[in-house]
Design a protein around this motif. Structure first.
Motif, short mmCIF file in Angstrom:
data_model
loop_
_atom_site.label_atom_id
_atom_site.label_comp_id
_atom_site.label_asym_id
_atom_site.label_seq_id
_atom_site.Cartn_x
_atom_site.Cartn_y
_atom_site.Cartn_z
N LYS A 153 -9.62 0.26 -2.58
CA LYS A 153 -9.86 1.00 -1.35
C LYS A 153 -9.41 2.46 -1.46
O LYS A 153 -9.89 3.32 -0.73
CB LYS A 153 -9.16 0.30 -0.18
N ARG A 154 -8.45 2.72 -2.39
CA ARG A 154 -8.03 4.10 -2.63
C ARG A 154 -9.07 4.86 -3.46
O ARG A 154 -8.99 6.07 -3.58
CB ARG A 154 -6.71 4.12 -3.40
N ASP A 169 -9.53 4.03 -6.77
CA ASP A 169 -9.21 3.89 -8.19
C ASP A 169 -10.26 3.01 -8.87
O ASP A 169 -10.78 2.06 -8.27
CB ASP A 169 -7.83 3.25 -8.37
N ALA A 192 0.83 -1.20 0.00
CA ALA A 192 0.00 0.00 0.00
C ALA A 192 0.86 1.26 0.00
O ALA A 192 0.60 2.21 -0.75
CB ALA A 192 -0.93 -0.01 1.21
N ASP A 221 1.14 4.11 -3.01
CA ASP A 221 0.90 5.53 -2.72
C ASP A 221 2.08 6.38 -3.17
O ASP A 221 1.90 7.51 -3.63
CB ASP A 221 0.68 5.73 -1.22
#
Length: 296
Positions: A84-85, A87, A46, A50
């Motif tokens: 979860k971001r 996208d 993750a 990022d």
């Protein structure tokens, strides 16, 4: 001409072009467990996404019935992080056939020394230490520690261990030894398939002061003669182990051939009756040999 024809007949494992696929159209083959979601690996991936984005595209395969749907073969964590971001799409490699294995099993994970070289190369190219730390989800002191990991380790020992997963503290123990002993220690670790810190410490303890960078501290309750005797015994064990390792291949082959021969002659009923009548002890041992081989 023949070689080009032969090459063109080899089926491709992936489609020629990668595809940008909506994440909603990708069906995972498994659900990530709660432990996986809380793991260090998940956090590192993750953090890396990022900081620098997707480096290794996920691998998918088209649904046999609906070609605009895809099954996820490799990259479950990456896709989960992206979803979860927020996208909505991801660039994927599209496999041409499902070989019924997880692609990750075919990938050799980064060994300690390879990771060290990767970090050095990134720093040489101008990547700030702070950015590397964020990408790997570690604190900056860890990056600095890894950057100097191989200082005082001889090139030959590095070459022996370059593809092994060696704990950082094990390399720290090796630094206490002189180059020739480092090479010996690396060879023993590989032969025993043991790279733990405790094993490295035992190798240091078994090393004479003449092969150490700094003399060992005196052990309470032991005289210098006793310590010297322990070192001699450890060195003798090292030599015996290397001799056994050298002879193991030939000895194993001889045993396999011998057991194979015994198995063949024991298939002859006349031989078995003869042994049972005149040499029952030998028959018993032969039977044990065959039984052990079949059990193995």
């Amino acid at each position: 001409m023949k070689s080009s024809v032969a090459a063109s007949s080899v089926p491709l494992s992936f489609e020629n072009m990668s595809l940008r696929i909506p994440i909603a159209e990708i069906l995972p083959l498994k659900q990530l467990s709660s432990a996986a979601l809380k793991s260090v690996k998940y956090a590192q991936i993750a953090a890396s996404i990022d900081e620098v984005g997707i480096i290794e595209p996920p691998v998918v395969i088209r649904d046999s019935q609906q070609h605009d749907k895809f099954h996820l073969l490799d990259g479950h964590i990456r896709v989960d992080v992206l979803a979860k971001r927020g996208d909505t799409e991801v660039v994927c490699l599209v496999a041409t056939e499902d070989e019924a294995y997880t692609y990750n099993r075919r990938i050799s994970r980064l060994a300690t020394i390879q990771e060290h070289k990767m970090i050095l190369k990134a720093i040489e190219k101008g990547v700030p230490e702070e950015r590397l730390a964020r990408a790997l989800n570690v604190n900056i002191s860890s990056i600095r520690h890894k950057k100097s990991l191989l200082e005082a380790i001889c090139p030959e020992a590095i070459d022996l261990l370059k593809e092994k997963h060696v704990p950082i503290n094990t390399i720290g123990e090796m630094r206490k030894m002189k180059p020739m002993r480092q090479i010996e220690a690396a060879g023993l670790m590989i032969a025993m398939n043991k790279f733990s810190v405790s094993y490295a410490k035992s190798l240091v303890a078994a090393t004479s002061d003449s092969m150490l960078v700094s003399p060992k501290k005196k052990i309470a309750g032991l005289s210098e003669d006793q310590i010297s005797l322990m070192e001699q015994e450890a060195a003798s064990l090292d030599r015996e182990f290397k001799t056994i390792e050298h002879d193991y291949g030939a000895d194993h082959l001889e045993v396999v051939l011998a057991v194979g021969y015994v198995t063949r002659i024991m298939a002859n009923a006349r031989v078995v009756r003869h042994l049972a009548q005149f040499y029952p002890d030998i028959l018993s041992e032969f039977t044990k040999m065959i039984t052990v081989r079949r059990a193995a």
